[in-house]
Design a protein around this motif. Structure first.
Motif, PDB file in Angstrom:
ATOM      1  N   ILE A 226      55.009  33.170  88.662  1.00 21.92           N
ATOM      2  CA  ILE A 226      53.777  32.767  87.963  1.00 21.92           C
ATOM      3  C   ILE A 226      53.958  32.828  86.449  1.00 21.92           C
ATOM      4  CG2 ILE A 226      51.335  33.256  87.552  1.00 21.92           C
ATOM      5  CD1 ILE A 226      51.109  34.223  90.401  1.00 21.92           C
ATOM      6  N   ALA A 227      54.394  33.982  85.930  1.00 21.70           N
ATOM      7  CA  ALA A 227      54.550  34.157  84.484  1.00 21.70           C
ATOM      8  C   ALA A 227      56.030  34.186  84.109  1.00 21.70           C
ATOM      9  CB  ALA A 227      53.848  35.430  84.026  1.00 21.70           C
ATOM     10  N   GLN A 228      56.302  34.328  82.827  1.00 21.07           N
ATOM     11  CA  GLN A 228      57.667  34.355  82.304  1.00 21.07           C
ATOM     12  C   GLN A 228      58.037  35.764  81.848  1.00 21.07           C
ATOM     13  OE1 GLN A 228      59.601  31.513  82.367  1.00 21.07           O
ATOM     14  NE2 GLN A 228      57.840  30.520  83.350  1.00 21.07           N
ATOM     15  N   GLY A 229      59.340  36.017  81.747  1.00 19.94           N
ATOM     16  CA  GLY A 229      59.823  37.268  81.190  1.00 19.94           C
ATOM     17  C   GLY A 229      59.591  38.462  82.104  1.00 19.94           C
ATOM     18  N   SER A 230      59.468  39.636  81.494  1.00 25.00           N
ATOM     19  CA  SER A 230      59.329  40.882  82.251  1.00 25.00           C
ATOM     20  C   SER A 230      58.070  40.894  83.112  1.00 25.00           C
ATOM     21  CB  SER A 230      59.309  42.075  81.288  1.00 25.00           C
ATOM     22  OG  SER A 230      60.504  42.143  80.549  1.00 25.00           O
ATOM     23  N   TRP A 231      56.980  40.333  82.557  1.00 32.06           N
ATOM     24  CA  TRP A 231      55.729  40.296  83.316  1.00 32.06           C
ATOM     25  C   TRP A 231      55.883  39.431  84.562  1.00 32.06           C
ATOM     26  CZ3 TRP A 231      51.770  42.878  84.480  1.00 32.06           C
ATOM     27  CH2 TRP A 231      50.605  42.301  84.969  1.00 32.06           C
ATOM     28  N   GLY A 232      56.566  38.308  84.433  1.00 31.76           N
ATOM     29  CA  GLY A 232      56.804  37.438  85.580  1.00 31.76           C
ATOM     30  C   GLY A 232      57.669  38.106  86.633  1.00 31.76           C
ATOM     31  N   ARG A 233      58.671  38.872  86.190  1.00 34.04           N
ATOM     32  CA  ARG A 233      59.528  39.579  87.148  1.00 34.04           C
ATOM     33  C   ARG A 233      58.753  40.683  87.867  1.00 34.04           C
ATOM     34  NH1 ARG A 233      63.278  38.329  83.021  1.00 34.04           N
ATOM     35  NH2 ARG A 233      62.841  40.257  81.871  1.00 34.04           N
ATOM     36  N   PHE A 234      57.852  41.358  87.115  1.00 29.58           N
ATOM     37  CA  PHE A 234      57.023  42.378  87.763  1.00 29.58           C
ATOM     38  C   PHE A 234      56.093  41.752  88.802  1.00 29.58           C
ATOM     39  CE2 PHE A 234      52.915  44.552  88.025  1.00 29.58           C
ATOM     40  CZ  PHE A 234      53.325  45.777  88.515  1.00 29.58           C
ATOM     41  N   LEU A 235      55.501  40.604  88.466  1.00 26.56           N
ATOM     42  CA  LEU A 235      54.607  39.940  89.414  1.00 26.56           C
ATOM     43  C   LEU A 235      55.375  39.489  90.656  1.00 26.56           C
ATOM     44  CD1 LEU A 235      52.292  37.776  87.105  1.00 26.56           C
ATOM     45  CD2 LEU A 235      51.796  39.976  88.185  1.00 26.56           C
ATOM     46  N   GLY A 236      56.620  39.095  90.483  1.00 25.16           N
ATOM     47  CA  GLY A 236      57.449  38.736  91.630  1.00 25.16           C
ATOM     48  C   GLY A 236      57.667  39.925  92.543  1.00 25.16           C
ATOM     49  N   PHE A 237      57.972  41.070  91.921  1.00 20.33           N
ATOM     50  CA  PHE A 237      58.134  42.301  92.699  1.00 20.33           C
ATOM     51  C   PHE A 237      56.830  42.673  93.397  1.00 20.33           C
ATOM     52  CE2 PHE A 237      56.743  46.745  91.882  1.00 20.33           C
ATOM     53  CZ  PHE A 237      57.366  47.368  92.953  1.00 20.33           C
ATOM     54  N   TRP A 238      55.699  42.561  92.693  1.00 25.41           N
ATOM     55  CA  TRP A 238      54.419  42.973  93.276  1.00 25.41           C
ATOM     56  C   TRP A 238      53.984  42.020  94.385  1.00 25.41           C
ATOM     57  CZ3 TRP A 238      52.589  47.589  92.792  1.00 25.41           C
ATOM     58  CH2 TRP A 238      51.304  47.870  93.257  1.00 25.41           C
ATOM     59  N   ALA A 239      54.351  40.745  94.282  1.00 27.51           N
ATOM     60  CA  ALA A 239      53.969  39.789  95.321  1.00 27.51           C
ATOM     61  C   ALA A 239      54.674  40.074  96.640  1.00 27.51           C
ATOM     62  CB  ALA A 239      54.294  38.365  94.860  1.00 27.51           C
ATOM     63  N   VAL A 240      55.760  40.843  96.588  1.00 30.49           N
ATOM     64  CA  VAL A 240      56.479  41.210  97.814  1.00 30.49           C
ATOM     65  C   VAL A 240      55.633  42.143  98.681  1.00 30.49           C
ATOM     66  CG1 VAL A 240      58.516  42.457  98.694  1.00 30.49           C
ATOM     67  CG2 VAL A 240      58.748  40.856  96.798  1.00 30.49           C
ATOM     68  N   MET A 241      54.684  42.863  98.068  1.00 31.16           N
ATOM     69  CA  MET A 241      53.928  43.892  98.784  1.00 31.16           C
ATOM     70  C   MET A 241      53.212  43.344 100.012  1.00 31.16           C
ATOM     71  SD  MET A 241      54.726  46.525  97.179  1.00 31.16           S
ATOM     72  CE  MET A 241      55.459  46.876  95.587  1.00 31.16           C
ATOM     73  N   ASN A 242      52.636  42.157  99.907  1.00 34.13           N
ATOM     74  CA  ASN A 242      51.914  41.598 101.048  1.00 34.13           C
ATOM     75  C   ASN A 242      52.834  41.425 102.250  1.00 34.13           C
ATOM     76  OD1 ASN A 242      49.333  41.451 100.005  1.00 34.13           O
ATOM     77  ND2 ASN A 242      49.532  39.351  99.286  1.00 34.13           N
ATOM     78  N   ASN A 243      54.017  40.857 102.006  1.00 35.88           N
ATOM     79  CA  ASN A 243      54.974  40.678 103.098  1.00 35.88           C
ATOM     80  C   ASN A 243      55.412  42.020 103.663  1.00 35.88           C
ATOM     81  OD1 ASN A 243      54.979  37.914 103.066  1.00 35.88           O
ATOM     82  ND2 ASN A 243      56.844  37.706 101.851  1.00 35.88           N
TER      83      ASN A 243
END
Length: 557
Positions: A226-243
């Motif tokens: 969704i976002a770029q940089g560190s924030w985007g990487r954190f959101l990628g990690f957090w989106a894993v939680m649902n799975n």
């Protein structure tokens, strides 16, 4: 012949001694559970039921989505964090279930420890979610079968419903054996694909280069989401939680049939203590290997067929020229779908039975067969199972999944209830000056007490694990659909699946509380001494002894 009448209370009084003169109708473990349900689940059944429930489509098919969203390291950290939450939830569930081994598990615990209104709301939420999950899993199984054949979906729906009903109405030990077999198959597949993955990764397949951690470097350990940089990487990690939460769902069901488990005060906590570690190891090993085999930007990870074609293990095996893997994975995933259906039937019917015991559902749901199966609960489940025929029509299937979406967050609500129950138990122990060491099973990780100079017991280490689980699950629940609030990503179906269950539970809780005028149980009125007396007088509550070769059994010994 069905047992449609209540138990003979005189015979029950003789057979099941009461806790220090406690009246029959207010025992923690109800006399009807003792009389009418059969204890057919053994230690190995209980432990493997939890493993079978947690290893399923989320592991075999869902890991690809996690790698694609969070990257190999992001996915690994996400599953590790959820694994720690599951650990805390399992410790809490085991500790309370050992004290109160009742049908319906944490739903009934909430009535005694928190508020009857909460038990009513959570109980019907579990029943609805479990009953809707059965036709969903049958529909998923039909998709998996159509990987091999184009035979009419209606035929396979009929076959699967009949098989599920047979398992549901037979002696509960049959269900235990079926789940035991499915768990063995899943474990063998997990071990097999992990070994296969390591062989492929290390260059053991002729003509294939050694990969190592190449994909951790290119395209990288994290993915921008969704976002770029560190924030985007954190959101990628957090989106894993649902799975990850979806993958681990099912571990809480091992105590749903506590009244049908042999020596539940010993077997259930033992299963809770050991199962989470085994499941976490399986998942972390699988996530690690998948992250080494398939790059996060591989377009094949976007496959949404619902069959083995979307499995990252199949993608890696196909690239290495191993042709037999897709059918093997598809076959075991098919057993996973059927296993999940069986577990939903058990959770839904036993929770409904527990609700009927306490007057939250009609009393005819207490009718059981002579071999101890609540057949009226099963008949209601069968009625819901017929919704699986909606998969024959794409339009009807869309409506069905909208109904299913209403309880998509139910597993987190259940985990929150389990953690809350345990926190209330520990606070009640402190309020009544009872040491946790008096519990049938107590893990030091959940809290520690020591005598004070006044002679009572003081909590010297708080119930950190349960508070951690409670807060983490609430955060997961509130942020589960965060993507719909980002620019250009609004989706009504995702919003419904992520959040609608929250107000539904709150409305049912508030409505029941308003109508029945229930109150939160004061800590000093929680019947702890009664529950402890029942545990002390339970003739089956004896330590489990292992000897000889059974000591080497790392799965259910």
């Amino acid at each position: 012949m069905a047992n449609e009448k209540g138990p003979d209370t005189t015979a029950a009084q003789d057979k099941f001694p009461l806790a220090q003169g406690v009246p029959l109708d207010v025992q923690i473990v109800d006399v009807q559970e003792k009389q009418n349900l059969s204890r057919g689940l053994k230690q190995r059944h209980v432990q493997m039921i939890a493993i079978a429930g947690a290893i399923g489509t989320g592991l075999f098919l869902g890991l690809g989505s996690s790698i694609q969203t969070g990257g190999p390291l992001g996915a690994l950290l996400g599953y590790l964090l959820v694994g720690l939450v599951v650990c805390a939830v399992q410790f809490a569930l085991g500790e309370v279930s050992a004290l109160m081994p009742v049908t319906g598990s944490f739903v009934r615990h909430a009535e005694v420890l928190v508020d009857p209104a909460l038990a009513f709301a959570i109980g019907w939420n579990v029943v609805y979610g479990a009953f809707m999950s059965v036709p969903s899993e049958i529909s998923a199984a039909v998709v998996l079968i159509q990987y091999w054949t184009d035979t009419s979906a209606a035929i396979w729906v009929t076959v699967l419903i009949v098989l599920s009903v047979l398992v549901a109405v037979l002696f509960v030990g049959v269900y235990g054996e079926v789940e035991f077999l499915f768990a063995i198959l899943k474990i063998l597949l997990v071990v097999g694909v992990v070994i296969m993955g390591l062989v492929i990764d290390l260059g053991g397949v002729p003509g294939q280069p050694r990969l190592g951690f190449h994909y951790w470097k290119h395209p990288g350990p994290f993915v921008e989401y969704i976002a770029q940089g560190s924030w985007g990487r954190f959101l990628g990690f957090w989106a894993v939680m649902n799975n990850a939460v979806y993958s681990f769902s099912g571990v809480e069901s091992l105590s749903m049939a506590a009244a049908e488990t042999r020596n539940p005060r010993q077997n259930i906590p033992k299963a809770c203590k050991r199962v989470f570690a085994r499941i976490t190891i399986f998942y972390l090993a699988a996530v690690l290997v998948v992250g080494m085999l398939v790059p996060s930007d591989d377009p094949r990870l976007s496959d949404d067929s619902g069959t083995a074609a979307q499995s990252p293990f199949v993608i890696a095996a196909s690239a290495a020229g191993i042709k037999a893997v897709p059918s093997i994975v598809n076959a075991v995933v098919l057993t996973s779908a059927w296993s999940a259906s069986n577990q939903s039937i058990l959770a839904g019917t036993r929770t409904l039975y527990g609700l009927a015991l306490k007057g939250y559902a009609p009393k005819f749901f207490l009718w059981t067969t002579r071999w101890g199966v609540p057949y009226m609960c099963v008949l209601l489940q069968v009625a819901f199972s017929l919704l699986a025929y909606m998969c024959v029509s794409n339009g009807a299937l869309t409506v069905f999944y909208w109904l299913l979406d209403l309880t998509a967050a139910g597993v987190l609500i259940s985990w929150i209830t389990i953690a809350l129950n345990h926190i209330r138990l520990m606070r009640a122990l402190k309020a009544q000056e009872i040491s946790p060491d008096e519990l049938p099973w107590h893990n030091r990780a959940t809290g520690k007490t020591s005598p004070s100079f006044m002679g009572d017991y003081q909590l010297t280490r708080p119930v950190f694990s349960s508070w951690f689980a409670l807060v983490a699950c609430i955060i997961f629940l509130l942020t589960g659909g965060f993507t719909v609030f980002t620019k250009g990503n609004w989706d009504p179906a995702s919003f419904v699946s992520s959040y609608l269950d929250i107000p539904l539970v709150l409305v049912v809780y508030g409505g029941y509380k308003l109508i029945r005028r229930t109150k939160i149980v004061p800590l000093k009125e929680v019947p702890l001494r009664q529950a402890l007396d029942e545990a002390y007088q339970d003739p089956d509550n004896v330590p489990i002894q292992t000897s000889g070769w059974s000591r080497l059994n790392i799965l259910w010994g």
